[in-house]
Design a protein around this motif. Structure first.
Motif, PDB file in Angstrom:
ATOM      1  N   ARG A  90      -0.829  11.069  13.962  1.00 10.28           N
ATOM      2  CA  ARG A  90      -0.011  12.424  14.262  1.00 10.28           C
ATOM      3  C   ARG A  90       1.396  12.078  14.467  1.00 10.28           C
ATOM      4  O   ARG A  90       2.132  12.600  13.939  1.00 10.28           O
ATOM      5  N   MET A  91       1.542  11.184  15.473  1.00 11.70           N
ATOM      6  CA  MET A  91       2.656  10.817  16.090  1.00 11.70           C
ATOM      7  C   MET A  91       3.590  10.334  14.843  1.00 11.70           C
ATOM      8  O   MET A  91       4.702  10.558  15.050  1.00 11.70           O
ATOM      9  N   LEU A  92       3.069   9.382  14.151  1.00 14.08           N
ATOM     10  CA  LEU A  92       4.011   8.623  13.217  1.00 14.08           C
ATOM     11  C   LEU A  92       4.462   9.794  11.931  1.00 14.08           C
ATOM     12  O   LEU A  92       5.413   9.676  11.794  1.00 14.08           O
ATOM     13  N   GLU A  93       3.338  10.735  11.750  1.00 14.54           N
ATOM     14  CA  GLU A  93       3.847  11.827  10.897  1.00 14.54           C
ATOM     15  C   GLU A  93       5.046  12.714  11.386  1.00 14.54           C
ATOM     16  O   GLU A  93       6.053  12.919  10.817  1.00 14.54           O
ATOM     17  N   LEU A  94       4.854  13.084  12.768  1.00 15.58           N
ATOM     18  CA  LEU A  94       5.960  13.908  13.153  1.00 15.58           C
ATOM     19  C   LEU A  94       7.286  13.034  13.379  1.00 15.58           C
ATOM     20  O   LEU A  94       8.264  13.552  13.281  1.00 15.58           O
ATOM     21  N   ILE A  95       7.339  11.712  13.681  1.00 14.13           N
ATOM     22  CA  ILE A  95       8.445  10.853  13.564  1.00 14.13           C
ATOM     23  C   ILE A  95       9.092  10.759  12.232  1.00 14.13           C
ATOM     24  O   ILE A  95      10.360  10.809  12.179  1.00 14.13           O
ATOM     25  N   LYS A  96       8.061  10.601  10.988  1.00 14.42           N
ATOM     26  CA  LYS A  96       8.853  10.518   9.867  1.00 14.42           C
ATOM     27  C   LYS A  96       9.568  11.829   9.501  1.00 14.42           C
ATOM     28  O   LYS A  96      10.521  11.724   8.652  1.00 14.42           O
ATOM     29  N   ILE A  97       8.963  12.792  10.030  1.00 15.50           N
ATOM     30  CA  ILE A  97       9.814  14.088   9.558  1.00 15.50           C
ATOM     31  C   ILE A  97      11.101  14.115   9.922  1.00 15.50           C
ATOM     32  O   ILE A  97      12.159  14.490   9.273  1.00 15.50           O
ATOM     33  N   GLY A  98      11.492  13.539  11.023  1.00 15.60           N
ATOM     34  CA  GLY A  98      12.848  12.908  11.516  1.00 15.60           C
ATOM     35  C   GLY A  98      13.835  13.958  12.479  1.00 15.60           C
ATOM     36  O   GLY A  98      14.708  13.502  12.707  1.00 15.60           O
ATOM     37  N   SER A  99      13.379  15.166  12.679  1.00 14.27           N
ATOM     38  CA  SER A  99      14.173  16.196  13.445  1.00 14.27           C
ATOM     39  C   SER A  99      13.860  15.872  15.005  1.00 14.27           C
ATOM     40  O   SER A  99      12.939  15.224  15.494  1.00 14.27           O
ATOM     41  N   ALA A 100      14.792  16.459  15.778  1.00 15.72           N
ATOM     42  CA  ALA A 100      14.676  16.209  17.112  1.00 15.72           C
ATOM     43  C   ALA A 100      13.568  16.827  17.822  1.00 15.72           C
ATOM     44  O   ALA A 100      13.118  15.939  18.891  1.00 15.72           O
ATOM     45  N   SER A 101      13.442  18.056  17.156  1.00 11.38           N
ATOM     46  CA  SER A 101      12.157  18.594  17.965  1.00 11.38           C
ATOM     47  C   SER A 101      10.902  18.058  17.653  1.00 11.38           C
ATOM     48  O   SER A 101      10.003  17.857  18.545  1.00 11.38           O
ATOM     49  N   THR A 102      10.573  17.471  16.505  1.00 14.42           N
ATOM     50  CA  THR A 102       9.429  16.905  16.038  1.00 14.42           C
ATOM     51  C   THR A 102       9.205  15.500  16.830  1.00 14.42           C
ATOM     52  O   THR A 102       8.104  15.103  17.206  1.00 14.42           O
ATOM     53  N   PHE A 103      10.508  14.837  17.059  1.00 14.72           N
ATOM     54  CA  PHE A 103      10.159  13.566  17.743  1.00 14.72           C
ATOM     55  C   PHE A 103       9.932  13.935  19.150  1.00 14.72           C
ATOM     56  O   PHE A 103       9.085  13.392  19.828  1.00 14.72           O
ATOM     57  N   LYS A 104      10.435  14.999  19.739  1.00 13.57           N
ATOM     58  CA  LYS A 104      10.248  15.311  21.121  1.00 13.57           C
ATOM     59  C   LYS A 104       8.787  15.675  21.308  1.00 13.57           C
ATOM     60  O   LYS A 104       8.038  15.412  22.144  1.00 13.57           O
ATOM     61  N   ARG A 105       8.357  16.405  20.143  1.00 11.32           N
ATOM     62  CA  ARG A 105       6.637  16.977  20.358  1.00 11.32           C
ATOM     63  C   ARG A 105       5.837  15.522  20.065  1.00 11.32           C
ATOM     64  O   ARG A 105       4.787  15.598  20.891  1.00 11.32           O
ATOM     65  N   SER A 106       6.307  14.710  19.430  1.00 15.54           N
ATOM     66  CA  SER A 106       5.484  13.312  19.259  1.00 15.54           C
ATOM     67  C   SER A 106       5.514  12.591  20.634  1.00 15.54           C
ATOM     68  O   SER A 106       4.474  12.000  21.114  1.00 15.54           O
ATOM     69  N   LEU A 107       6.553  12.541  21.449  1.00 10.49           N
ATOM     70  CA  LEU A 107       6.602  12.122  22.812  1.00 10.49           C
ATOM     71  C   LEU A 107       5.393  12.871  23.700  1.00 10.49           C
ATOM     72  O   LEU A 107       4.820  12.250  24.664  1.00 10.49           O
ATOM     73  N   LYS A 108       5.668  14.215  23.818  1.00  8.41           N
ATOM     74  CA  LYS A 108       4.948  15.014  24.504  1.00  8.41           C
ATOM     75  C   LYS A 108       3.466  14.594  24.120  1.00  8.41           C
ATOM     76  O   LYS A 108       2.253  14.656  24.813  1.00  8.41           O
ATOM     77  N   LEU A 109       3.052  14.540  22.757  1.00  9.21           N
ATOM     78  CA  LEU A 109       1.716  14.181  22.350  1.00  9.21           C
ATOM     79  C   LEU A 109       1.349  13.004  22.886  1.00  9.21           C
ATOM     80  O   LEU A 109       0.079  12.819  23.464  1.00  9.21           O
ATOM     81  N   ALA A 110       1.995  11.722  23.036  1.00  8.44           N
ATOM     82  CA  ALA A 110       1.609  10.624  23.509  1.00  8.44           C
ATOM     83  C   ALA A 110       1.350  10.660  25.048  1.00  8.44           C
ATOM     84  O   ALA A 110       0.579  10.180  25.507  1.00  8.44           O
ATOM     85  N   LYS A 111       2.126  11.425  25.744  1.00  7.91           N
ATOM     86  CA  LYS A 111       2.106  11.451  27.069  1.00  7.91           C
ATOM     87  C   LYS A 111       0.754  12.237  27.535  1.00  7.91           C
ATOM     88  O   LYS A 111       0.019  11.884  28.272  1.00  7.91           O
ATOM     89  N   ARG A 112       0.384  13.232  26.712  1.00  9.95           N
ATOM     90  CA  ARG A 112      -0.740  13.983  26.829  1.00  9.95           C
ATOM     91  C   ARG A 112      -2.095  13.046  26.803  1.00  9.95           C
ATOM     92  O   ARG A 112      -2.853  13.104  27.408  1.00  9.95           O
ATOM     93  N   ARG A 113      -2.144  12.504  25.590  1.00 13.63           N
ATOM     94  CA  ARG A 113      -2.964  11.421  25.291  1.00 13.63           C
ATOM     95  C   ARG A 113      -3.111  10.162  26.157  1.00 13.63           C
ATOM     96  O   ARG A 113      -4.255   9.966  26.571  1.00 13.63           O
ATOM     97  N   LEU A 114      -2.046   9.736  26.504  1.00 14.85           N
ATOM     98  CA  LEU A 114      -2.131   8.551  27.242  1.00 14.85           C
ATOM     99  C   LEU A 114      -1.936   8.657  28.705  1.00 14.85           C
ATOM    100  O   LEU A 114      -2.221   7.829  29.508  1.00 14.85           O
ATOM    101  N   GLY A 115      -1.428   9.827  29.196  1.00 18.35           N
ATOM    102  CA  GLY A 115      -1.398   9.956  30.565  1.00 18.35           C
ATOM    103  C   GLY A 115      -0.173   9.673  31.170  1.00 18.35           C
ATOM    104  O   GLY A 115      -0.245   8.449  31.564  1.00 18.35           O
ATOM    105  N   THR A 116       0.922  10.386  30.993  1.00 14.12           N
ATOM    106  CA  THR A 116       2.255   9.898  31.264  1.00 14.12           C
ATOM    107  C   THR A 116       2.552   8.645  31.012  1.00 14.12           C
ATOM    108  O   THR A 116       3.420   7.745  31.645  1.00 14.12           O
TER     109      THR A 116
END
Length: 116
Positions: A90-116
């Motif tokens: 899902r993170m790779l998908e969001l990054i491939k879209i390429g906009s700044a907001s999706t990139f930020k969302r992918s980072l938030k997703l990673a933080k939530r899954r991995l624990g900061t």
């Protein structure tokens, strides 16, 4: 008298923070400053008997986490066979879209899954 003198030289909670950081020393690759030369006196910051320093071999524990060719190959093969976790896809998908907001969302997703 002694309490007042001692507390003024010590940092917060009785640590020697200011005293330890006041000397200018070289910092090696591991991030720790080498010990200063001993003064030969029984008191003071650099107290101790003057001895010649030996060059010690590197500890095996310092090698932990290094990326060897074999280790890299094993990880690569495992990644090919197993693939990505669902959150990674899902993170790779969001990054491939390429906009700044999706990139930020992918980072938030990673933080939530991995624990900061």
């Amino acid at each position: 008298f002694w309490l007042k003198l001692g507390s003024s030289r010590l940092g917060q909670h009785g640590t020697h923070k200011e005293l330890a950081t006041s000397g200018e020393r070289e910092v090696d690759t591991m991030g720790k400053a080498p010990k200063p030369e001993s003064s030969g006196l029984a008191i003071g910051l650099n107290k101790g008997f003057i001895v010649t320093r030996r060059e010690m071999p590197q500890k095996p524990s310092h090698m932990k986490g290094r990326n060897s060719k074999r280790n890299q190959l094993v990880r690569e093969v495992i990644r090919e066979v197993v693939g990505y976790a669902p959150y990674e896809r899902r993170m790779l998908e969001l990054i491939k879209i390429g906009s700044a907001s999706t990139f930020k969302r992918s980072l938030k997703l990673a933080k939530r899954r991995l624990g900061t």
